[in-house]
Design an enzyme around this catalytic site. Structure first.
Site, PDB file in Angstrom:
ATOM      1  N   ASP A  20       0.961  -1.170  -0.079  1.00  0.00           N
ATOM      2  CA  ASP A  20       0.144  -0.289   0.044  1.00  0.00           C
ATOM      3  C   ASP A  20       0.755   0.977   0.495  1.00  0.00           C
ATOM      4  O   ASP A  20       1.916   1.126   0.467  1.00  0.00           O
ATOM      5  CB  ASP A  20      -0.910   0.238   0.967  1.00  0.00           C
ATOM      6  CG  ASP A  20      -0.547   0.205   2.931  1.00  0.00           C
ATOM      7  OD1 ASP A  20       0.975  -0.863   3.163  1.00  0.00           O
ATOM      8  OD2 ASP A  20      -0.662   0.746   3.568  1.00  0.00           O
ATOM      9  N   GLU A  76       0.655  -0.860   5.492  1.00  0.00           N
ATOM     10  CA  GLU A  76       1.319  -0.450   6.551  1.00  0.00           C
ATOM     11  C   GLU A  76       1.618   1.143   6.859  1.00  0.00           C
ATOM     12  O   GLU A  76       1.217   1.652   7.859  1.00  0.00           O
ATOM     13  CB  GLU A  76       2.286  -1.065   6.568  1.00  0.00           C
ATOM     14  CG  GLU A  76       3.514  -0.635   7.048  1.00  0.00           C
ATOM     15  CD  GLU A  76       4.587   0.849   7.417  1.00  0.00           C
ATOM     16  OE1 GLU A  76       5.231   1.133   7.683  1.00  0.00           O
ATOM     17  OE2 GLU A  76       3.789   1.449   6.105  1.00  0.00           O
TER      18      GLU A  76
END
Length: 386
Positions: free
Chosen positions: A75, A131
């Protein structure tokens, strides 16, 4: 450009062009498909797809001992549409684009390094999809894999000059809510309890919890207050970002947050939050860093430097459960989260060699685990009015 480098550059560009902002679950799922396809081609096996609260994570787990965790995320902080202004691109020296440095190039490095090993026995590759906002759904996965591993190798981007990240500050996050009482700002302001004024008192009290000498920063960030321009505000709130080098400092700040008290009669204060990531202390990485330096010398790579940074990563979680952790093994470049985000092409092959060599070294002589840390738990706290 040699063929292996051309392939790595093409793969990085492919991942960058598949935009994956953390909060766009459909985009993260599409990115997971792209990462899974690249990983499957390099590792010879498809990953387990793990979806938690709509967020997509990937895990390859190859049987064997000792267990070694290779950790990354797919991400990014960039919203869908960022490529229109900042397209994925490459020239003779760099690969650039949103998420290239943090950390899609790191995933390509990991896949190529693992693809060069004679076998993958004992390797777990975990690629998470949340994250950037704090790993709320992947934390348990990360910690469980770390507890079963003798080492965690984190493919976050390198520090300046290619430095490995041997220490990271811990992160705590808080939300402070202030409750007052509304009244007409012109007709009877004295009947109200001004939440904005109380917020101002609390912001200053929170900022004073920082300690420059100890390396602890306590930063009030996002704020919100009031409803209309002619109403004494009944509600206000602000967020707090805490960074600390030690668990003791996190605990001190946590106690300070619990000790907040209203300054204005009739106001109330509620605090919600706590430790998000405990520190990645230098002793968690010391042995792995020494081994990486030895491997680099053996492979005739440039000497490795180590750096301590304020930003956190999922390596904080692995170190927090007592697993030796080395971070910053990913791409060399710069501009994380910025318009000039880029990766140095000449450093891709050396990083692949370093990671592959380090894994082989750890397999031959596994490191000892350290004692697990016990960070302060995150919990809501309500501070009553006096």
């Amino acid at each position: 450009m040699p063929e292996p480098l051309e392939t790595m550059v093409a793969e990085i560009l492919r991942l960058v062009r598949c935009e994956s902002p953390s909060d766009d679950l459909a985009a993260v799922a599409r990115s997971a498909d792209a990462v899974a396809e690249l990983g499957t081609a390099r590792l010879g096996a498809a990953p387990e797809r793990i979806v938690i609260d709509g967020r997509t994570h990937l895990r390859w787990r190859f049987p064997g001992e000792p267990r070694i965790l290779v950790l990354g995320h797919h991400d990014t902080v960039w919203p869908v549409g960022s490529l229109a202004e900042l397209p994925a691109r490459a020239d003779a020296e760099t690969v650039a684009g949103p998420g290239s440095f943090d950390m899609k190039a790191g995933l390509v490095i990991a896949f190529h390094a693992l693809g060069r090993l004679t076998d993958l026995a004992g390797i777990t590759v975990l690629v998470t999809g949340d994250e950037e906002p704090g790993s709320s759904t992947s934390r348990a996965l990360i910690e469980d894999e770390a507890r079963a591993s003798v080492a965690a190798l984190v493919l976050e981007a390198a520090g300046p000059g290619g430095a490995l990240k041997v220490a990271r500050k811990g992160v705590s996050r808080y939300e402070v809510a202030v409750l007052g009482r509304a009244s007409h700002a012109g007709l009877d302001p004295e009947q109200g309890v001004n939440a904005t004024l109380e917020l101002a008192h609390q912001v200053q009290a929170v900022a004073l919890l920082g300690d420059h000498d100890a390396g602890t920063t306590v930063t009030p960030t996002r704020t919100s207050s009031g409803t209309t321009t002619n109403t004494v505000p009944a509600q206000a709130s602000f967020s707090v970002d805490v960074r600390a080098l030690t668990a003791a400092e996190q605990e001190r700040v946590h106690a300070g947050m619990l000790a907040l008290r209203p300054r204005i009669a009739g106001a109330r204060v509620a605090v919600d939050g706590g430790v998000n990531r405990s520190p990645l202390a230098a002793d968690s990485s010391a042995e792995l860093f020494r081994r990486a330096q030895t491997v680099a010398a053996r492979l005739a790579l440039p000497p490795l430097a180590g750096s301590s940074v304020g930003g956190a990563s999922d390596g904080n979680f692995t170190a927090g459960v007592g697993t030796p952790t080395l971070d910053g093994l990913g791409a060399v470049g710069g501009g994380a989260h910025a318009a000039d985000e880029h990766v140095l092409i000449a450093e891709l092959e050396p990083r692949v060699r370093l990671l592959a060599g380090l894994i082989e070294d750890l397999r031959a002589t596994p490191p000892a685990r350290s004692a697990a840390q016990n960070p302060t738990a995150s919990a809501p706290i309500t501070v009553p009015s006096p």
